[in-house]
Scaffold this motif. Structure first.
Motif, PDB file in Angstrom:
ATOM      1  N   HIS A 193      14.116 -53.727  -6.154  1.00  0.00           N
ATOM      2  CA  HIS A 193      13.067 -54.235  -5.154  1.00  0.00           C
ATOM      3  C   HIS A 193      13.197 -52.838  -4.091  1.00  0.00           C
ATOM      4  N   GLU A 194      14.100 -52.446  -2.815  1.00  0.00           N
ATOM      5  CA  GLU A 194      14.811 -51.703  -2.523  1.00  0.00           C
ATOM      6  C   GLU A 194      13.346 -50.767  -3.193  1.00  0.00           C
ATOM      7  N   GLU A 195      13.615 -50.126  -4.423  1.00  0.00           N
ATOM      8  CA  GLU A 195      13.722 -48.424  -4.361  1.00  0.00           C
ATOM      9  C   GLU A 195      11.616 -48.528  -4.771  1.00  0.00           C
ATOM     10  N   THR A 196      11.190 -50.243  -5.337  1.00  0.00           N
ATOM     11  CA  THR A 196      10.077 -50.338  -6.766  1.00  0.00           C
ATOM     12  C   THR A 196       8.824 -50.896  -5.648  1.00  0.00           C
ATOM     13  N   GLY A 197       9.574 -52.356  -4.875  1.00  0.00           N
ATOM     14  CA  GLY A 197       8.499 -52.676  -4.606  1.00  0.00           C
ATOM     15  C   GLY A 197       8.741 -54.327  -5.298  1.00  0.00           C
ATOM     16  N   ASP A 246       2.243 -52.121 -11.400  1.00  0.00           N
ATOM     17  CA  ASP A 246       2.439 -51.007 -10.119  1.00  0.00           C
ATOM     18  C   ASP A 246       3.519 -50.904  -9.143  1.00  0.00           C
ATOM     19  N   VAL A 247       4.265 -50.342  -8.761  1.00  0.00           N
ATOM     20  CA  VAL A 247       5.410 -49.992  -8.113  1.00  0.00           C
ATOM     21  C   VAL A 247       4.767 -49.202  -6.790  1.00  0.00           C
ATOM     22  N   GLY A 248       6.137 -49.685  -6.089  1.00  0.00           N
ATOM     23  CA  GLY A 248       6.073 -48.949  -4.651  1.00  0.00           C
ATOM     24  C   GLY A 248       6.644 -47.207  -4.487  1.00  0.00           C
ATOM     25  N   SER A 249       6.621 -46.582  -3.825  1.00  0.00           N
ATOM     26  CA  SER A 249       6.803 -45.560  -3.506  1.00  0.00           C
ATOM     27  C   SER A 249       8.635 -45.406  -2.569  1.00  0.00           C
ATOM     28  N   THR A 250       9.196 -44.260  -2.823  1.00  0.00           N
ATOM     29  CA  THR A 250      10.942 -44.343  -2.358  1.00  0.00           C
ATOM     30  C   THR A 250      11.147 -43.268  -1.904  1.00  0.00           C
TER      31      THR A 250
END
Length: 167
Positions: free
Chosen positions: A58-62, A99-103
């Motif tokens: 969760h922290e690294e990809t959302g 879809d993944v977030g940014s870190t």
């Protein structure tokens, strides 16, 4: 004095692609190399590395736990790194979302499985991926210990984790 460090890592797939992180050149651990998402266990996670890997995902990809399917412990890696024994719990899973977030730890990319080993990967992670791509998903857990082969080259030795009471 030898210290211990516990870590949890996720090898995530979406179809035939694997999620990899090109680590930031500013990171202490493996700067600029390709790796999976993961990190250190928090003190309250010591007995629950699955909770740690879901937190790290969760922290690294959302991605949330409900976006992860078939999470299973596949490997435990043990190695000595200077004065630190590192024990890493490696989980495999599929994502239900691409879809993944940014870190700030690096750039996330979906890499076709056949191209994964063409990246610059830390030695021990490369050996793990080579083993996984050869052996595939297994119903048991593999334990890998870093050491040397007969010629004195760096190697990882794999053993199935077996409960002798159940044999």
């Amino acid at each position: 004095m030898i210290r211990a460090r516990l870590m949890a890592t996720a090898i995530l797939f979406h179809g035939n692609d694997m999620l990899m992180m090109k680590r930031s050149p500013n990171r202490t651990l493996s700067p600029g190399l390709w790796a999976s998402v993961g990190g250190h266990l928090e003190p309250h996670e010591i007995g629950d590395p699955a909770a740690a890997v879901l937190r790290e995902i969760h922290e690294e990809t959302g991605l949330l736990a409900e976006h992860i399917a078939n999470l299973r412990l596949q490997y435990i890696l043990i190695r000595l790194n200077q004065q630190e024994v590192r024990q890493q719990f490696i989980y495999t899973a599929e994502t239900l979302k691409r879809d993944v977030g940014s870190t700030d730890e690096g750039e996330l990319h979906w890499i076709p499985r056949h191209q994964v080993l063409h990246r610059e990967i830390p030695f021990i992670f490369r050996k793990l991926l080579e083993h996984y791509f050869t052996e595939g998903p297994n119903p048991h857990v593999w334990v890998g210990t870093a050491g040397y082969d007969e010629e004195g080259n760096s190697a990882v030795h794999w053993t199935q984790l077996i409960d002798p009471q159940q044999v």
